[in-house]
Design an enzyme around this catalytic site. Structure first.
Site, PDB file in Angstrom:
ATOM      1  N   ASP A 134       0.877  -1.166   0.000  1.00  0.00           N
ATOM      2  CA  ASP A 134       0.000   0.000   0.000  1.00  0.00           C
ATOM      3  C   ASP A 134       0.910   1.211   0.000  1.00  0.00           C
ATOM      4  OD1 ASP A 134      -2.817   0.812  -0.038  1.00  0.00           O
ATOM      5  OD2 ASP A 134      -2.223   1.982   1.711  1.00  0.00           O
ATOM      6  N   PHE A 143       4.708   5.398 -13.549  1.00  0.00           N
ATOM      7  CA  PHE A 143       3.242   5.421 -13.511  1.00  0.00           C
ATOM      8  C   PHE A 143       2.806   6.419 -12.430  1.00  0.00           C
ATOM      9  CE2 PHE A 143       2.301   3.148  -9.512  1.00  0.00           C
ATOM     10  CZ  PHE A 143       3.536   2.587  -9.234  1.00  0.00           C
ATOM     11  N   HIS A 154      10.537   4.665  -2.732  1.00  0.00           N
ATOM     12  CA  HIS A 154       9.927   4.119  -1.533  1.00  0.00           C
ATOM     13  C   HIS A 154       9.743   2.612  -1.650  1.00  0.00           C
ATOM     14  CE1 HIS A 154       7.180   5.167  -4.651  1.00  0.00           C
ATOM     15  NE2 HIS A 154       6.106   4.709  -4.063  1.00  0.00           N
TER      16      HIS A 154
HETATM   17  P1  IMP Z   1      -2.728   1.765  -3.595  1.00  0.00           P
HETATM   18  O1  IMP Z   1      -1.454   1.431  -2.882  1.00  0.00           O
HETATM   19  O2  IMP Z   1      -3.139   0.707  -4.552  1.00  0.00           O
HETATM   20  O3  IMP Z   1      -3.788   2.230  -2.681  1.00  0.00           O
HETATM   21  O4  IMP Z   1      -2.428   2.985  -4.592  1.00  0.00           O
HETATM   22  C1  IMP Z   1      -1.403   3.861  -4.407  1.00  0.00           C
HETATM   23  C2  IMP Z   1      -1.468   4.987  -5.444  1.00  0.00           C
HETATM   24  O5  IMP Z   1      -0.373   5.871  -5.113  1.00  0.00           O
HETATM   25  C3  IMP Z   1      -1.251   4.572  -6.888  1.00  0.00           C
HETATM   26  O6  IMP Z   1      -2.425   4.369  -7.591  1.00  0.00           O
HETATM   27  C4  IMP Z   1      -0.482   5.760  -7.470  1.00  0.00           C
HETATM   28  O7  IMP Z   1      -1.391   6.749  -7.862  1.00  0.00           O
HETATM   29  C5  IMP Z   1       0.301   6.250  -6.266  1.00  0.00           C
HETATM   30  N1  IMP Z   1       1.656   5.642  -6.265  1.00  0.00           N
HETATM   31  C6  IMP Z   1       2.119   4.644  -5.452  1.00  0.00           C
HETATM   32  N2  IMP Z   1       3.400   4.350  -5.753  1.00  0.00           N
HETATM   33  C7  IMP Z   1       3.734   5.166  -6.770  1.00  0.00           C
HETATM   34  C8  IMP Z   1       4.938   5.317  -7.535  1.00  0.00           C
HETATM   35  O8  IMP Z   1       5.959   4.638  -7.367  1.00  0.00           O
HETATM   36  N3  IMP Z   1       4.888   6.271  -8.483  1.00  0.00           N
HETATM   37  C9  IMP Z   1       3.806   7.048  -8.715  1.00  0.00           C
HETATM   38  N4  IMP Z   1       2.662   6.927  -8.072  1.00  0.00           N
HETATM   39  C10 IMP Z   1       2.622   5.988  -7.092  1.00  0.00           C
END
Ligand code: IMP
Length: 192
Positions: free
Chosen positions: A67, A146, A174
C-alpha cells in the site's frame, strides 16, 4: 516452487514487484480480479496488512501486498492513503494535486510504501516500510513509470521518477527501499 499471490490489480506495481522478487525463487501470481479487499485502514501499513491477509485467506496461498501513496507537506499529508482515489486516471490525479498545491512555495513531499506478507492462514509474517523524500514540480516531466511519477522530483538524483530508468527508480524509490528491507528479512518471516 511456492506460489506468492501479489495482492494488486495495478500493473505498474506488479511490474516493479516482479523485478524485485525474481531472485527469491517464489512463483508470482496475480490476484484473481474477483477478490476485492476494502482498504479500510488509517495507515499504509494497516491497509497493506488487510490486503495481504484477505488475499491469503481467499486463495489459501502466501500473499504479498503493497500500500503506497504520496504525502504532500503543504496539503497536510494529502492525498496520502487516498492517493489512488484522488481521481479517475493518473492524469486527473496529477491535475488535481497541482491545482490544490497552486503556487505554494513549500513543495516538499514523500512517497511511502508499506509491504506486508501473509502466510496461507492470513497471519502477517513480515511487514516493512520505505520512504522517498522529494518535491512536487509545477508541471510534469518525463514519460516513464506510472501514477504521480512525472511530478515527483528527487533532488538527490536531479530527476523525476518518470525520468529515471527502472533500475534508477529502484535505488531511490519508496518501493525499492521497502523491497530491500523485505529481501533482507525474507528468511526470518517465511522460513526460507
Ligand atoms: P494503492 O497502494 O493501490 O492504494 O495505490 C497507491 C497509489 O499511489 C497509486 O495508484 C499511485 O497513484 C500512487 N503511487 C504509489 N506508488 C507510486 C509510484 O511509485 N509512483 C507514482 N505513483 C505511485
Amino acid at each position: 516452487m511456492t506460489i506468492l499471490v501479489v495482492a494488486t490489480g495495478n500493473h505498474g506495481k506488479l511490474r516493479e514487484m516482479q523485478s524485485y522478487l525474481t531472485d527469491l525463487g517464489w512463483e508470482l501470481e496475480l490476484k484473481p480480479p474477483e477478490i476485492e479487499i476494502e482498504e479500510t485502514g488509517n495507515t499504509f501499513a494497516a491497509n497493506a496488512a488487510l490486503k495481504a491477509s484477505g488475499v491469503a485467506i481467499a486463495t489459501g496461498k502466501w500473499a504479498i501486498a503493497d500500500d503506497s501513496g504520496l504525502a504532500v507537506d503543504a496539503l497536510d499529508g494529502a492525498p496520502g492513503i487516498y492517493s489512488a482515489r484522488y481521481g479517475q486516471t493518473d492524469r486527473s490525479r496529477i491535475e488535481r494535486l497541482l491545482l490544490e498545491l497552486g503556487n505554494e512555495i513549500n513543495r516538499e513531499a514523500q512517497f511511502v510504501c508499506a509491504i506486508a506478507v501473509a502466510n496461507p492462514h492470513g497471519a502477517i509474517v513480515l511487514q516493512v516500510e520505505g520512504i522517498c523524500k522529494g518535491e512536487i514540480l509545477h508541471s510534469p516531466r518525463g514519460t516513464g513509470g506510472f501514477g504521480y511519477d512525472p511530478i515527483f522530483y528527487v533532488p538527490e538524483a536531479g530527476l523525476t521518477f518518470a525520468e529515471m530508468t527502472p533500475e534508477t527508480k529502484r535505488c531511490y524509490s519508496h518501493r525499492g527501499k521497502a523491497m530491500a528491507l523485505l529481501i533482507r528479512d525474507w528468511g526470518l518471516g517465511t522460513g526460507g
